[in-house]
Design a protein around this motif. Structure first.
Motif, PDB file in Angstrom:
ATOM      1  N   UNK A 257       0.843  -1.207   0.000  1.00 27.01           N
ATOM      2  CA  UNK A 257       0.000   0.000   0.000  1.00 27.01           C
ATOM      3  C   UNK A 257       0.874   1.252   0.000  1.00 27.01           C
ATOM      4  N   UNK A 258       1.947   1.231   0.777  1.00 23.48           N
ATOM      5  CA  UNK A 258       2.857   2.377   0.846  1.00 23.48           C
ATOM      6  C   UNK A 258       3.538   2.599  -0.506  1.00 23.48           C
ATOM      7  N   UNK A 259       3.877   1.522  -1.203  1.00 21.54           N
ATOM      8  CA  UNK A 259       4.489   1.668  -2.532  1.00 21.54           C
ATOM      9  C   UNK A 259       3.623   2.511  -3.455  1.00 21.54           C
ATOM     10  N   UNK A 260       2.331   2.394  -3.291  1.00 26.54           N
ATOM     11  CA  UNK A 260       1.415   3.144  -4.158  1.00 26.54           C
ATOM     12  C   UNK A 260       1.438   4.640  -3.858  1.00 26.54           C
ATOM     13  N   UNK A 261       2.119   5.053  -2.782  1.00 27.91           N
ATOM     14  CA  UNK A 261       2.225   6.475  -2.440  1.00 27.91           C
ATOM     15  C   UNK A 261       3.533   7.093  -2.909  1.00 27.91           C
ATOM     16  N   UNK A 262       4.446   6.293  -3.451  1.00 30.14           N
ATOM     17  CA  UNK A 262       5.710   6.828  -3.962  1.00 30.14           C
ATOM     18  C   UNK A 262       5.387   7.529  -5.281  1.00 30.14           C
ATOM     19  N   UNK A 263       5.625   8.841  -5.349  1.00 27.06           N
ATOM     20  CA  UNK A 263       5.220   9.581  -6.555  1.00 27.06           C
ATOM     21  C   UNK A 263       6.031   9.211  -7.803  1.00 27.06           C
ATOM     22  N   UNK A 264       5.349   9.184  -8.933  1.00 32.84           N
ATOM     23  CA  UNK A 264       6.023   8.991 -10.217  1.00 32.84           C
ATOM     24  C   UNK A 264       7.047  10.103 -10.398  1.00 32.84           C
ATOM     25  N   UNK A 265       8.229   9.735 -10.863  1.00 31.68           N
ATOM     26  CA  UNK A 265       9.283  10.716 -11.106  1.00 31.68           C
ATOM     27  C   UNK A 265      10.075  11.101  -9.872  1.00 31.68           C
ATOM     28  N   UNK A 266       9.714  10.525  -8.712  1.00 32.42           N
ATOM     29  CA  UNK A 266      10.418  10.834  -7.461  1.00 32.42           C
ATOM     30  C   UNK A 266      10.716   9.543  -6.702  1.00 32.42           C
ATOM     31  N   UNK A 267      11.563   8.666  -7.261  1.00 31.58           N
ATOM     32  CA  UNK A 267      11.798   7.370  -6.631  1.00 31.58           C
ATOM     33  C   UNK A 267      12.430   7.489  -5.242  1.00 31.58           C
TER      34      UNK A 267
ATOM     35  N   UNK B 265      14.782   5.444  -2.159  1.00 32.58           N
ATOM     36  CA  UNK B 265      15.761   4.383  -1.958  1.00 32.58           C
ATOM     37  C   UNK B 265      15.082   3.318  -1.092  1.00 32.58           C
ATOM     38  N   UNK B 266      15.691   2.150  -1.003  1.00 32.61           N
ATOM     39  CA  UNK B 266      15.132   1.116  -0.125  1.00 32.61           C
ATOM     40  C   UNK B 266      15.077   1.625   1.314  1.00 32.61           C
ATOM     41  N   UNK B 267      16.093   2.382   1.739  1.00 33.18           N
ATOM     42  CA  UNK B 267      16.095   2.921   3.108  1.00 33.18           C
ATOM     43  C   UNK B 267      14.960   3.924   3.298  1.00 33.18           C
ATOM     44  N   UNK B 268      14.752   4.801   2.336  1.00 34.16           N
ATOM     45  CA  UNK B 268      13.670   5.787   2.440  1.00 34.16           C
ATOM     46  C   UNK B 268      12.309   5.089   2.394  1.00 34.16           C
ATOM     47  N   UNK B 269      12.205   4.037   1.588  1.00 39.76           N
ATOM     48  CA  UNK B 269      10.963   3.273   1.515  1.00 39.76           C
ATOM     49  C   UNK B 269      10.686   2.587   2.854  1.00 39.76           C
ATOM     50  N   UNK B 270      11.727   2.013   3.468  1.00 45.73           N
ATOM     51  CA  UNK B 270      11.554   1.380   4.788  1.00 45.73           C
ATOM     52  C   UNK B 270      11.066   2.408   5.803  1.00 45.73           C
ATOM     53  N   UNK B 271      11.625   3.613   5.762  1.00 46.80           N
ATOM     54  CA  UNK B 271      11.184   4.678   6.675  1.00 46.80           C
ATOM     55  C   UNK B 271       9.742   5.070   6.373  1.00 46.80           C
ATOM     56  N   UNK B 272       9.395   5.159   5.095  1.00 45.88           N
ATOM     57  CA  UNK B 272       8.027   5.487   4.693  1.00 45.88           C
ATOM     58  C   UNK B 272       7.046   4.435   5.231  1.00 45.88           C
ATOM     59  N   UNK B 273       7.529   3.185   5.356  1.00 51.83           N
ATOM     60  CA  UNK B 273       6.705   2.084   5.888  1.00 51.83           C
ATOM     61  C   UNK B 273       6.643   2.108   7.416  1.00 51.83           C
ATOM     62  N   UNK B 274       7.365   3.048   8.038  1.00 49.19           N
ATOM     63  CA  UNK B 274       7.351   3.137   9.497  1.00 49.19           C
ATOM     64  C   UNK B 274       8.355   2.234  10.175  1.00 49.19           C
ATOM     65  N   UNK B 275       9.253   1.621   9.398  1.00 47.93           N
ATOM     66  CA  UNK B 275      10.270   0.725   9.954  1.00 47.93           C
ATOM     67  C   UNK B 275      11.615   1.047   9.324  1.00 47.93           C
ATOM     68  N   UNK B 276      12.237   2.175   9.732  1.00 48.72           N
ATOM     69  CA  UNK B 276      13.468   2.628   9.081  1.00 48.72           C
ATOM     70  C   UNK B 276      14.623   1.629   9.117  1.00 48.72           C
ATOM     71  N   UNK B 277      14.645   0.731  10.079  1.00 44.56           N
ATOM     72  CA  UNK B 277      15.738  -0.247  10.139  1.00 44.56           C
ATOM     73  C   UNK B 277      15.435  -1.502   9.324  1.00 44.56           C
ATOM     74  N   UNK B 278      14.260  -1.595   8.734  1.00 45.68           N
ATOM     75  CA  UNK B 278      13.846  -2.794   8.011  1.00 45.68           C
ATOM     76  C   UNK B 278      14.105  -2.674   6.507  1.00 45.68           C
TER      77      UNK B 278
END
Length: 180
Positions: free
Chosen positions: A97-107, A109-122
């Motif tokens: 579900x969080x992946x669907x919030x990553x804007x087109x043209x603004x990728x 990183x895996x670390x930023x995505x983990x933080x976006x998911x609420x688990x920055x160390x994951x």
């Protein structure tokens, strides 16, 4: 018993794109799997066993492929409204579900995505969510890059990922700067 499913394929610049859909309770199509292949047999193994259809019929065309053609034509937000159904554990389902919030043209990183998911160390778990995503394009795991800015992996190949990222960068709406 799983409901029957349908599949169809459309040509895209990086190659054939196929989709497997089922009918939701409201009668509308829901994507179970999608990716850059002309062979539906490549898609079925990535569908969670509880959702995997026992048979899939060829549909010739599906309305969701009109959305894919709009995306290819430059409307990179067209994919945002496509309904998908995936199953797994709570983290993966939330991450998709969080992946669907990553804007087109603004990728991310895996670390930023983990933080976006609420688990920055994951970071590894976030990468796993991308790798296990069955609904490529509609759940845009291609918008997540390696921490070094490299492409990282992609089930459908890094040339497809590169095309998607370049296409979205070219066609994404330009964010309006917020004035302080």
């Amino acid at each position: 018993m799983t409901p029957p499913a349908r599949h169809a394929t459309v040509a895209t610049p990086p190659g054939p794109f196929s989709v497997v859909v089922t009918t939701g309770t409201d009668g509308e199509d829901v994507v179970l799997a999608a990716g850059w292949t002309g062979d539906v047999a490549d898609l079925l193994p990535v569908v969670h066993r509880s959702l995997r259809p026992t048979w899939v019929e060829h549909a010739g065309s599906l309305p969701v492929l009109d959305t894919v053609e709009a995306f290819v034509g430059g409307d990179v937000a067209a994919i945002d409204a496509v309904r998908v159904r995936q199953r797994s554990g709570p983290f993966l389902e939330d991450a998709w579900e969080v992946l669907r919030t990553v804007p087109a043209g603004q990728p991310d990183t895996y670390a930023a995505f983990a933080a976006r998911c609420g688990r920055p160390s994951a970071v590894r778990a976030a990468a796993n969510a991308c790798a296990r995503n069955a609904a490529a394009l509609f759940v845009p795991c291609h918008r997540v890059l390696g921490s070094d800015g490299g492409l990282g992996g992609f089930r459908w190949g890094t040339p497809v990922k590169r095309w998607l990222l370049d296409h979205e960068t070219e066609h994404a709406p330009v964010p309006v700067p917020v004035e302080a």
